[in-house]
Design a protein around this motif. Structure first.
Motif, PDB file in Angstrom:
ATOM      1  N   GLU B 145       0.815  -1.211   0.000  1.00  0.00           N
ATOM      2  CA  GLU B 145       0.000   0.000   0.000  1.00  0.00           C
ATOM      3  C   GLU B 145       0.853   1.266   0.000  1.00  0.00           C
ATOM      4  OE1 GLU B 145      -3.916  -1.786   2.270  1.00  0.00           O
ATOM      5  OE2 GLU B 145      -2.551  -0.487   3.364  1.00  0.00           O
ATOM      6  N   SER B 171      -3.839   7.840  -2.435  1.00  0.00           N
ATOM      7  CA  SER B 171      -3.129   6.791  -1.690  1.00  0.00           C
ATOM      8  C   SER B 171      -4.073   5.918  -0.870  1.00  0.00           C
ATOM      9  CB  SER B 171      -2.108   7.440  -0.756  1.00  0.00           C
ATOM     10  OG  SER B 171      -1.240   8.258  -1.492  1.00  0.00           O
ATOM     11  N   ASP B 172      -3.588   4.713  -0.543  1.00  0.00           N
ATOM     12  CA  ASP B 172      -4.376   3.782   0.272  1.00  0.00           C
ATOM     13  C   ASP B 172      -4.572   4.317   1.685  1.00  0.00           C
ATOM     14  OD1 ASP B 172      -4.408   1.524  -1.711  1.00  0.00           O
ATOM     15  OD2 ASP B 172      -2.251   1.765  -1.470  1.00  0.00           O
ATOM     16  N   THR B 173      -3.551   4.977   2.202  1.00  0.00           N
ATOM     17  CA  THR B 173      -3.630   5.574   3.533  1.00  0.00           C
ATOM     18  C   THR B 173      -3.217   7.039   3.435  1.00  0.00           C
ATOM     19  OG1 THR B 173      -3.133   3.497   4.670  1.00  0.00           O
ATOM     20  CG2 THR B 173      -2.643   5.524   5.876  1.00  0.00           C
ATOM     21  N   ILE B 190     -12.630  16.033   3.504  1.00  0.00           N
ATOM     22  CA  ILE B 190     -12.758  14.584   3.663  1.00  0.00           C
ATOM     23  C   ILE B 190     -14.209  14.161   3.421  1.00  0.00           C
ATOM     24  CG2 ILE B 190     -12.626  12.698   5.364  1.00  0.00           C
ATOM     25  CD1 ILE B 190     -10.149  14.196   6.534  1.00  0.00           C
ATOM     26  N   LEU B 195     -14.895  10.189   2.351  1.00  0.00           N
ATOM     27  CA  LEU B 195     -13.985   9.357   3.141  1.00  0.00           C
ATOM     28  C   LEU B 195     -14.197   9.475   4.652  1.00  0.00           C
ATOM     29  CD1 LEU B 195     -10.727   9.944   1.051  1.00  0.00           C
ATOM     30  CD2 LEU B 195     -11.999   7.788   1.276  1.00  0.00           C
ATOM     31  N   LYS B 198     -14.083   6.399   6.748  1.00  0.00           N
ATOM     32  CA  LYS B 198     -12.789   5.717   6.837  1.00  0.00           C
ATOM     33  C   LYS B 198     -11.798   6.497   7.703  1.00  0.00           C
ATOM     34  CE  LYS B 198     -13.818   2.686   3.551  1.00  0.00           C
ATOM     35  NZ  LYS B 198     -14.154   1.306   3.926  1.00  0.00           N
ATOM     36  N   ALA B 199     -12.258   7.586   8.311  1.00  0.00           N
ATOM     37  CA  ALA B 199     -11.337   8.515   8.970  1.00  0.00           C
ATOM     38  C   ALA B 199     -11.440   8.432  10.492  1.00  0.00           C
ATOM     39  CB  ALA B 199     -11.630   9.938   8.509  1.00  0.00           C
ATOM     40  N   ILE B 230      -6.706   8.232   7.616  1.00  0.00           N
ATOM     41  CA  ILE B 230      -7.691   7.695   6.675  1.00  0.00           C
ATOM     42  C   ILE B 230      -7.124   6.404   6.094  1.00  0.00           C
ATOM     43  CG2 ILE B 230      -8.995   8.105   4.544  1.00  0.00           C
ATOM     44  CD1 ILE B 230      -8.581  11.151   5.071  1.00  0.00           C
ATOM     45  N   LYS B 232      -8.213   3.411   3.745  1.00  0.00           N
ATOM     46  CA  LYS B 232      -9.326   3.209   2.820  1.00  0.00           C
ATOM     47  C   LYS B 232      -9.909   1.810   2.838  1.00  0.00           C
ATOM     48  CE  LYS B 232      -8.068   7.073  -0.081  1.00  0.00           C
ATOM     49  NZ  LYS B 232      -7.561   7.518  -1.391  1.00  0.00           N
ATOM     50  N   GLY B 233      -9.068   0.800   3.013  1.00  0.00           N
ATOM     51  CA  GLY B 233      -9.613  -0.547   3.114  1.00  0.00           C
ATOM     52  C   GLY B 233     -10.267  -0.729   4.465  1.00  0.00           C
ATOM     53  N   PRO B 236      -7.887  -3.709   5.621  1.00  0.00           N
ATOM     54  CA  PRO B 236      -6.904  -3.739   4.538  1.00  0.00           C
ATOM     55  C   PRO B 236      -5.796  -4.756   4.758  1.00  0.00           C
ATOM     56  CG  PRO B 236      -6.552  -1.839   5.940  1.00  0.00           C
ATOM     57  CD  PRO B 236      -7.813  -2.499   6.413  1.00  0.00           C
TER      58      PRO B 236
END
Lengths: 238, 238
Positions: B145, B171-173, B190, B195, B198-199, B230, B232-233, B236
């Motif tokens: 990632e 980015s993934d993170t 955000i 997102l 995811k945060a 953040i 995202k998965g 993950p």
């Protein structure tokens, strides 16, 4: 009462870059667990060795280095099962992790298997990225600069799909991790992007085998434990 | 023989997250140096306090918190001059740094002033980013990632220039640091990017005042020592 699972960052290699908390928890542990390359030694255990008390039980996960993920996942399955037995008996288990447990660490495979059923504490550690910046004498981030950390396998995947000039992010600092077999491709992409003169190559930071040099002077082959640090400002901290 | 300048990472706040090397060097130091907010106390010194031997000389840099950079730079000028006097007399000087010295650290201002004339060693520390991931129970980076670290003032600068949907990297993170007065703008960006769920919001990680919560539940105001993580998965690391 079940035991508690600890994921403990040991830092990048120098045993003195372990935190006081990591040293205390390892010294007090009745059970430790760690992965090692199948048939080899465990880097994590070698970092922690001076703090492991005699008589500590050790759960060793032999991780095969294969492209297929299934054998490694089976090894984490078996390790998680052995850890469960200890936790169910009320014993804490300390998992030894190179660097930081949540920064590309294999601890996450155990965490995924156990976090729903047991209390877990993650003890952060000094990451390889910080350690490489320190030995290179280059700040990873100054003021409000943006940093992107990009594993070489992901960069190689992007390179295989198109124009290499579009594969490096526009960030002020770029850290390319896990070079290994992707080193030549990464190096070519950095050259195409005109960033070679801003790039430093670092291998096994903080260990006796540490190597630090401009990317232009790096050897042809790089181990897995190596990275490239690209700091775009010549004196970005001024 | 001149003395050696050490820039020592102390970790994010919990004194036990200091490395063994940092504790050893601080305990053995005849001279330490650190910044503090003018008129206030020094967070760095408070983390290191238990390791500072009686009789250690202390070079204190009073840093005014003004938008204009000149007064702060004058304080670093004066600090660097006092440190030079000690180094020229052959005394090592240990500079205390919150987190990691090269990760948004003020050590770089002393480094820029002194590195050409004296031997310097940077001792990396646990960064706030790693510490926040640990207390949030979320891996910063799994497998291959990509992670981007983005200070809130830079995000706010981008937001002021255009479409907020284009300001968060793919980015993934994403780690958004230094929230402070930019918190509302960051939060809105955000939300626009979809997102928020995811945060995670984290304030003063690893200290007794630590706060960890979903961003949707965070208060309206955030201190400087806060960040948003953040990831995202959803899971993950699986």
């Amino acid at each position: 009462m079940t035991g508690k699972l600890y994921g403990i960052g040991l830092g990048p290699g120098d045993p003195e870059l372990m935190t006081l908390k990591a040293a205390r928890l390892i010294a007090g542990a009745k059970v430790i667990a760690y992965p090692r390359l199948a048939g080899g030694t465990s880097f994590a255990r070698s970092i922690a060795a001076d703090h492991i008390a005699p008589g500590t039980r050790e759960i060793v996960m032999d991780i095969p280095m294969t492209v297929d993920r299934a054998p490694a996942q089976a090894a984490y399955d078996a390790g998680a099962l052995a850890i469960r037995t200890e936790l169910d008996a009320g014993h804490d288990v300390v998992v030894l992790c190179e660097g930081d447990p949540f920064f590309y660490g294999s601890f996450m495979y155990l965490y995924a298997r156990l976090r729903s059923d047991y209390p877990v504490e993650v003890v952060p550690g000094v990451s390889s990225a910080m350690s490489c910046a320190a030995v290179a004498g280059l700040p990873l981030a100054a003021r409000n600069e943006v940093v992107t950390i990009l594993p070489a396998p992901e960069l190689a995947r992007r390179l295989s799909g198109g124009n290499p000039t579009q594969t490096l992010p526009p960030s002020d600092t770029i850290v390319v991790m896990k070079l290994g077999r992707h080193f030549a491709a990464v190096r070519a992409a950095i050259e195409v992007a005109g960033l070679t003169d801003k790039a430093v190559y670092i291998e096994r930071a903080s260990t006796p085998d540490e190597q630090v040099m401009p990317l232009s002077k790096a050897p042809e082959k790089a181990p897995y434990f190596s990275m490239i640090l690209i700091v775009k400002g010549a004196d970005p901290w001024l």
